[in-house]
Each structure stands twice: as C-alpha cells, then as structure tokens.
Design a protein around this motif. Sequence first.
Motif, PDB file in Angstrom:
ATOM      1  N   ARG A  56     -48.150 -52.376  25.604  1.00 60.30           N
ATOM      2  CA  ARG A  56     -48.774 -51.729  24.444  1.00 60.30           C
ATOM      3  C   ARG A  56     -48.843 -50.240  24.722  1.00 60.30           C
ATOM      4  NH1 ARG A  56     -49.055 -53.705  19.504  1.00 60.30           N
ATOM      5  NH2 ARG A  56     -49.323 -55.888  19.706  1.00 60.30           N
ATOM      6  N   TRP A  57     -48.503 -49.460  23.754  1.00 58.10           N
ATOM      7  CA  TRP A  57     -48.577 -48.009  23.888  1.00 58.10           C
ATOM      8  C   TRP A  57     -49.803 -47.519  23.146  1.00 58.10           C
ATOM      9  CZ3 TRP A  57     -47.029 -44.484  26.956  1.00 58.10           C
ATOM     10  CH2 TRP A  57     -47.147 -43.137  26.604  1.00 58.10           C
ATOM     11  N   GLU A  58     -50.730 -46.927  23.883  1.00 60.78           N
ATOM     12  CA  GLU A  58     -51.981 -46.458  23.300  1.00 60.78           C
ATOM     13  C   GLU A  58     -51.946 -44.958  23.008  1.00 60.78           C
ATOM     14  OE1 GLU A  58     -54.358 -48.509  22.383  1.00 60.78           O
ATOM     15  OE2 GLU A  58     -53.349 -50.245  23.267  1.00 60.78           O
ATOM     16  N   GLY A  59     -50.869 -44.314  23.371  1.00 60.87           N
ATOM     17  CA  GLY A  59     -50.779 -42.875  23.170  1.00 60.87           C
ATOM     18  C   GLY A  59     -50.242 -42.513  21.797  1.00 60.87           C
ATOM     19  N   PRO A  60     -49.918 -41.233  21.614  1.00 61.33           N
ATOM     20  CA  PRO A  60     -49.390 -40.792  20.323  1.00 61.33           C
ATOM     21  C   PRO A  60     -48.040 -41.433  20.022  1.00 61.33           C
ATOM     22  CG  PRO A  60     -49.695 -38.924  21.835  1.00 61.33           C
ATOM     23  CD  PRO A  60     -50.081 -40.151  22.558  1.00 61.33           C
ATOM     24  N   GLU A  61     -47.836 -41.744  18.762  1.00 52.99           N
ATOM     25  CA  GLU A  61     -46.621 -42.437  18.335  1.00 52.99           C
ATOM     26  C   GLU A  61     -45.361 -41.647  18.687  1.00 52.99           C
ATOM     27  OE1 GLU A  61     -44.349 -45.420  16.976  1.00 52.99           O
ATOM     28  OE2 GLU A  61     -46.513 -45.490  17.138  1.00 52.99           O
ATOM     29  N   GLU A  62     -45.420 -40.334  18.553  1.00 48.00           N
ATOM     30  CA  GLU A  62     -44.219 -39.528  18.791  1.00 48.00           C
ATOM     31  C   GLU A  62     -43.761 -39.554  20.249  1.00 48.00           C
ATOM     32  OE1 GLU A  62     -47.857 -36.895  18.718  1.00 48.00           O
ATOM     33  OE2 GLU A  62     -47.000 -38.318  17.328  1.00 48.00           O
ATOM     34  N   SER A  63     -44.632 -39.928  21.183  1.00 46.14           N
ATOM     35  CA  SER A  63     -44.222 -39.973  22.589  1.00 46.14           C
ATOM     36  C   SER A  63     -44.124 -41.404  23.118  1.00 46.14           C
ATOM     37  CB  SER A  63     -45.204 -39.158  23.445  1.00 46.14           C
ATOM     38  OG  SER A  63     -46.497 -39.711  23.361  1.00 46.14           O
ATOM     39  N   ARG A  64     -44.109 -42.392  22.222  1.00 46.34           N
ATOM     40  CA  ARG A  64     -44.036 -43.794  22.638  1.00 46.34           C
ATOM     41  C   ARG A  64     -42.647 -44.091  23.175  1.00 46.34           C
ATOM     42  NH1 ARG A  64     -43.013 -48.888  19.492  1.00 46.34           N
ATOM     43  NH2 ARG A  64     -42.649 -47.490  17.769  1.00 46.34           N
ATOM     44  N   PRO A  65     -42.540 -44.590  24.412  1.00 44.56           N
ATOM     45  CA  PRO A  65     -41.236 -44.942  24.976  1.00 44.56           C
ATOM     46  C   PRO A  65     -40.645 -46.161  24.270  1.00 44.56           C
ATOM     47  CG  PRO A  65     -42.893 -44.718  26.700  1.00 44.56           C
ATOM     48  CD  PRO A  65     -43.606 -44.705  25.395  1.00 44.56           C
ATOM     49  N   ALA A  66     -39.335 -46.277  24.317  1.00 48.66           N
ATOM     50  CA  ALA A  66     -38.663 -47.432  23.723  1.00 48.66           C
ATOM     51  C   ALA A  66     -39.104 -48.698  24.444  1.00 48.66           C
ATOM     52  CB  ALA A  66     -37.149 -47.257  23.844  1.00 48.66           C
ATOM     53  N   GLY A  67     -39.252 -49.767  23.682  1.00 43.42           N
ATOM     54  CA  GLY A  67     -39.627 -51.038  24.281  1.00 43.42           C
ATOM     55  C   GLY A  67     -41.107 -51.332  24.250  1.00 43.42           C
ATOM     56  N   TYR A  68     -41.925 -50.352  23.883  1.00 40.57           N
ATOM     57  CA  TYR A  68     -43.364 -50.559  23.821  1.00 40.57           C
ATOM     58  C   TYR A  68     -43.772 -50.934  22.407  1.00 40.57           C
ATOM     59  CZ  TYR A  68     -44.517 -48.819  28.449  1.00 40.57           C
ATOM     60  OH  TYR A  68     -44.658 -48.679  29.790  1.00 40.57           O
ATOM     61  N   LEU A  69     -44.729 -51.854  22.299  1.00 37.17           N
ATOM     62  CA  LEU A  69     -45.287 -52.188  21.002  1.00 37.17           C
ATOM     63  C   LEU A  69     -46.231 -51.080  20.574  1.00 37.17           C
ATOM     64  CD1 LEU A  69     -46.249 -55.900  21.670  1.00 37.17           C
ATOM     65  CD2 LEU A  69     -44.437 -55.099  20.182  1.00 37.17           C
ATOM     66  N   PRO A  70     -46.361 -50.852  19.278  1.00 34.35           N
ATOM     67  CA  PRO A  70     -47.339 -49.853  18.848  1.00 34.35           C
ATOM     68  C   PRO A  70     -48.755 -50.361  19.104  1.00 34.35           C
ATOM     69  CG  PRO A  70     -46.385 -50.979  16.960  1.00 34.35           C
ATOM     70  CD  PRO A  70     -45.643 -51.447  18.171  1.00 34.35           C
ATOM     71  N   ALA A  71     -49.666 -49.437  19.283  1.00 31.23           N
ATOM     72  CA  ALA A  71     -51.074 -49.801  19.462  1.00 31.23           C
ATOM     73  C   ALA A  71     -51.606 -50.388  18.159  1.00 31.23           C
ATOM     74  CB  ALA A  71     -51.880 -48.566  19.842  1.00 31.23           C
ATOM     75  N   GLU A  72     -52.581 -51.259  18.270  1.00 32.91           N
ATOM     76  CA  GLU A  72     -53.188 -51.830  17.079  1.00 32.91           C
ATOM     77  C   GLU A  72     -54.590 -51.282  16.925  1.00 32.91           C
ATOM     78  OE1 GLU A  72     -53.012 -56.050  16.917  1.00 32.91           O
ATOM     79  OE2 GLU A  72     -50.875 -56.089  17.299  1.00 32.91           O
ATOM     80  N   ARG A  73     -55.053 -51.202  15.692  1.00 31.47           N
ATOM     81  CA  ARG A  73     -56.422 -50.753  15.450  1.00 31.47           C
ATOM     82  C   ARG A  73     -57.391 -51.752  16.052  1.00 31.47           C
ATOM     83  NH1 ARG A  73     -57.925 -47.067  11.321  1.00 31.47           N
ATOM     84  NH2 ARG A  73     -56.063 -46.044  10.594  1.00 31.47           N
TER      85      ARG A  73
END
Length: 128
Positions: A19-36
């Motif tokens: 899970r990527w908890e950081g900013p969307e623009e710096s999310r590495p490939a392969g990571y799921l977006p963070a959820e609210r």
Amino acid sequence: MKNATPKPGRPGEVSQWPRWEGPEESRPAGYLPAERNAGTRSGDSREKTRDDALIADQVAAQLEQNPFLDPRSVSVSVEHRRVVLAGVVDTPEASLRAERDALSIEGVYACENRLEVGASESGRLRDG
C-alpha cells in the motif's frame, strides 16, 4: 519489486500489501493506492460488536487457562478492540499475566488493567 501482484486484504493489515500512503504523484509502480480511513474497518456497528464479543470470549478462554488466576474473579469487557480487565487477583504478577494474556489475543489493540491486588474468591482477606 519481488512480488509485483498486490495481495488482497483489509486496509491496514499486513496481508494487504504493498500500500502506498504517500502522495499519488510519487507512488511507485506496483503499489496499490492508499484507501481512506485505512485504520478503520468498514462495516456496520453489528460487525464491530461481533468482533468485540469474539475477542471477549477469546480473552476469557485464555484467562481460564492461566493457572495463576481465578477466572471467576476477573471480568472482561471489550469495546472497539480494547480490552478492560476488572476484578481482584491474588498478586501483582497475576495482574500482569492477565494483561499479557489479553494482549496476546489477535485483534486486541489495547488492554486497560483495572485489576486490584488482594484476595480473589478463594476466601483470603484483601489487603488494605
């Protein structure tokens, strides 16, 4: 990335990765977006009540296995995965063991130990 396919699971669990908890623009490939509200569970209050009841049963069963406690002298309540132990135990060590037993149950976030040291229902006199 070693395991490119993210595993399913509830937000906030180690089974749900990566899970990527950081900013969307710096999310590495392969990571799921963070959820609210990743730290909270979705669902209604009945689900939370059922989880709390299950935890209370598991803690009570664990305390019954503890040879240093009289489980009849300890009450267990759970709200939002936080255990509250109340009652009377014979020694400070028994109080600490009860707290450790409660914290050893999967899903328990915290334990408030309100146990008093004195005599349990075994008939001995209370201190103080």
